[in-house]
Design a protein around this motif. Structure first.
Motif, PDB file in Angstrom:
ATOM      1  N   GLU A 147      28.005  56.711  50.541  1.00  0.00           N
ATOM      2  CA  GLU A 147      28.808  57.382  49.590  1.00  0.00           C
ATOM      3  C   GLU A 147      28.744  56.471  48.293  1.00  0.00           C
ATOM      4  O   GLU A 147      28.688  57.121  47.186  1.00  0.00           O
ATOM      5  N   MET A 148      28.970  55.188  48.359  1.00  0.00           N
ATOM      6  CA  MET A 148      29.160  54.607  46.965  1.00  0.00           C
ATOM      7  C   MET A 148      27.556  54.441  46.286  1.00  0.00           C
ATOM      8  O   MET A 148      27.444  54.878  45.214  1.00  0.00           O
ATOM      9  N   ALA A 149      26.414  54.567  47.230  1.00  0.00           N
ATOM     10  CA  ALA A 149      24.954  54.694  46.612  1.00  0.00           C
ATOM     11  C   ALA A 149      24.999  55.841  45.647  1.00  0.00           C
ATOM     12  O   ALA A 149      24.343  56.158  44.495  1.00  0.00           O
ATOM     13  N   ARG A 150      25.590  57.080  46.425  1.00  0.00           N
ATOM     14  CA  ARG A 150      25.424  58.343  45.881  1.00  0.00           C
ATOM     15  C   ARG A 150      26.304  58.888  44.587  1.00  0.00           C
ATOM     16  O   ARG A 150      25.732  59.215  43.611  1.00  0.00           O
ATOM     17  N   LYS A 151      27.438  57.940  44.536  1.00  0.00           N
ATOM     18  CA  LYS A 151      28.173  58.113  43.446  1.00  0.00           C
ATOM     19  C   LYS A 151      27.876  57.341  42.319  1.00  0.00           C
ATOM     20  O   LYS A 151      28.141  57.330  41.277  1.00  0.00           O
ATOM     21  N   SER A 152      26.928  56.196  42.536  1.00  0.00           N
ATOM     22  CA  SER A 152      26.803  55.392  41.494  1.00  0.00           C
ATOM     23  C   SER A 152      25.043  54.967  41.560  1.00  0.00           C
ATOM     24  O   SER A 152      24.505  53.954  42.193  1.00  0.00           O
ATOM     25  N   PRO A 153      24.366  55.859  41.215  1.00  0.00           N
ATOM     26  CA  PRO A 153      22.845  55.589  41.241  1.00  0.00           C
ATOM     27  C   PRO A 153      22.087  54.611  40.713  1.00  0.00           C
ATOM     28  O   PRO A 153      22.594  54.262  39.562  1.00  0.00           O
ATOM     29  N   GLY A 154      21.445  53.704  41.719  1.00  0.00           N
ATOM     30  CA  GLY A 154      20.954  52.401  41.182  1.00  0.00           C
ATOM     31  C   GLY A 154      21.840  51.383  40.948  1.00  0.00           C
ATOM     32  O   GLY A 154      21.308  50.153  40.945  1.00  0.00           O
ATOM     33  N   GLN A 155      23.077  51.432  41.308  1.00  0.00           N
ATOM     34  CA  GLN A 155      23.969  50.386  41.411  1.00  0.00           C
ATOM     35  C   GLN A 155      24.257  49.452  42.620  1.00  0.00           C
ATOM     36  O   GLN A 155      24.631  48.381  42.751  1.00  0.00           O
ATOM     37  N   VAL A 156      23.950  50.328  43.736  1.00  0.00           N
ATOM     38  CA  VAL A 156      23.965  49.711  45.117  1.00  0.00           C
ATOM     39  C   VAL A 156      22.788  49.269  45.408  1.00  0.00           C
ATOM     40  O   VAL A 156      21.586  49.948  45.429  1.00  0.00           O
ATOM     41  N   SER A 157      22.407  47.911  45.735  1.00  0.00           N
ATOM     42  CA  SER A 157      21.170  47.395  45.802  1.00  0.00           C
ATOM     43  C   SER A 157      20.935  46.647  47.359  1.00  0.00           C
ATOM     44  O   SER A 157      21.901  46.636  48.018  1.00  0.00           O
ATOM     45  N   TYR A 158      19.707  46.746  47.637  1.00  0.00           N
ATOM     46  CA  TYR A 158      19.265  46.047  49.145  1.00  0.00           C
ATOM     47  C   TYR A 158      18.293  45.015  48.908  1.00  0.00           C
ATOM     48  O   TYR A 158      17.584  45.180  48.467  1.00  0.00           O
ATOM     49  N   ALA A 159      18.657  43.837  49.657  1.00  0.00           N
ATOM     50  CA  ALA A 159      17.660  42.855  49.504  1.00  0.00           C
ATOM     51  C   ALA A 159      16.708  42.894  50.637  1.00  0.00           C
ATOM     52  O   ALA A 159      17.008  43.606  51.887  1.00  0.00           O
ATOM     53  N   SER A 160      15.556  42.239  50.599  1.00  0.00           N
ATOM     54  CA  SER A 160      14.448  42.239  51.750  1.00  0.00           C
ATOM     55  C   SER A 160      13.942  41.005  51.605  1.00  0.00           C
ATOM     56  O   SER A 160      13.593  40.394  50.653  1.00  0.00           O
ATOM     57  N   GLY A 161      13.689  40.364  52.921  1.00  0.00           N
ATOM     58  CA  GLY A 161      12.791  39.224  53.057  1.00  0.00           C
ATOM     59  C   GLY A 161      11.674  39.211  53.947  1.00  0.00           C
ATOM     60  O   GLY A 161      10.851  38.349  54.143  1.00  0.00           O
ATOM     61  N   ASN A 162      11.425  40.502  54.144  1.00  0.00           N
ATOM     62  CA  ASN A 162      10.054  40.852  54.970  1.00  0.00           C
ATOM     63  C   ASN A 162       9.988  42.295  54.968  1.00  0.00           C
ATOM     64  O   ASN A 162      10.721  42.998  54.377  1.00  0.00           O
TER      65      ASN A 162
END
Length: 324
Positions: A147-162
């Protein structure tokens, strides 16, 4: 490049078995230490698995085992090093779906072939992944996060290490219909550090790498990446339970040698790994770090890798990830 070496003595937890090779119809024994090349940094889940495996393998085979961490380039640096080693059984590759399932579909160019350039030795087990956020993130559930991601496009981030983190994050965003920012890292430990510090919102991390920080309250689990709940984290819901039905992504570990290893070398190494992992106390030891340990014959790993290459290509295409 991050390099870390650890020499583990042979006479450790398990007794050596002098007649192992003969009992398996093989006559091979190495005349120098074995090197386990790992494509991720110290502190990653695969590193933790490799260090236990090094101890077990050294005790079974009767020589010291060296763990050589070669992080970088999504595992390709380590893969090329292992593929180009002499096929004499003294250099093995302890790796995952990153190098042997996903990279051909994630990268425009890789300097190795996951099938042709390697000899399958043994499957080792699975690394279940969990979706985690830092303690300062307000989301208490997957639904809250999306819901946070839908309300604020591009503001919620996800990291990846693989690759699992890359594909799982992109799949989550696509299935949720949300625009999320991907922040890639060379390996899992620095990615976790930034999630805990609040610089990145969330990440998919394997239990083996993230469990200590979860237990310390530095990370909060929102869901498991598998279709069903994991026996290793039974209190945490699956992604399907948490709101994304059909989500099912996990990581696996296997041991490979360079191409054209002699059958007696493969037979000896496979028997040593399987006899160690089949012990209940060893399975429990792996479970304690968040790893589901099991094994099988080389032929099973070979067919599994071929099928996984297809599966991960489909996952990556469905997630809309372009090759880089």
């Amino acid at each position: 490049m991050i390099r870390r070496r650890s020499l583990l003595g042979a006479a450790m937890a398990l007794p050596a078995l002098p007649g192992l090779a003969r009992a398996q119809g093989a006559e091979w024994k190495p005349d120098r230490p074995i090197t386990l090349v790992v494509p991720f940094a110290g502190g990653s889940g695969t590193d933790a698995v490799a260090r236990i495996l090094a101890e077990l393998l050294g005790a079974r085979i009767g020589v010291p085992v060296v763990v050589d961490n070669r992080a970088g380039a999504n595992g390709t640096i380590a893969a090329v090093q292992a593929a180009r080693a002499a096929p004499d059984g003294t250099t093995l590759f302890v790796t995952t779906n990153t190098t042997h399932s996903a990279n051909p579909s994630l990268m425009k160019r890789i300097d190795y072939d996951p099938v042709a350039d390697f000899t399958p030795v043994a499957r080792v087990g699975n690394l279940p992944f969990m979706l985690v956020v830092g303690e300062e993130v307000k989301a208490r559930s997957l639904r809250d996060l999306l819901e946070m991601a839908r309300k604020s496009p591009g503001q919620v981030s996800y990291a990846s290490g693989n690759s699992t983190g890359i594909v799982a994050g992109a799949t989550m965003a696509r299935m949720a219909g949300a625009e999320m920012l991907h922040v890639p890292y060379r390996s899992t430990p620095p990615a976790m550090t930034d999630v805990m510090a609040g610089r990145v919102t969330c990440m998919f991390v394997d239990i083996a790498a993230g469990l200590a920080n979860v237990q310390a309250g530095k990370l909060r689990v929102l869901a498991m990446s598998t279709k069903e709940r994991s026996a290793l984290m039974p209190e945490s819901p699956s992604m399907a339970e948490a709101g994304l039905e059909g989500f099912d992504i996990t990581s696996w570990n296997g041991v490979f040698g360079p191409a054209k290893m002699r059958p007696e070398i493969v037979a000896t190494l496979n028997a040593a790994i399987r006899q160690a992992i089949d012990r209940p106390e060893v399975k429990q030891r792996f479970a304690a770090i968040g790893f589901e340990a099991f094994s099988g014959p080389p032929e099973t790993l070979d067919s599994f890798v071929r099928a996984e290459l297809v599966k991960w290509r489909e996952l990556i295409e469905a997630a809309g990830i372009e090759k880089e």
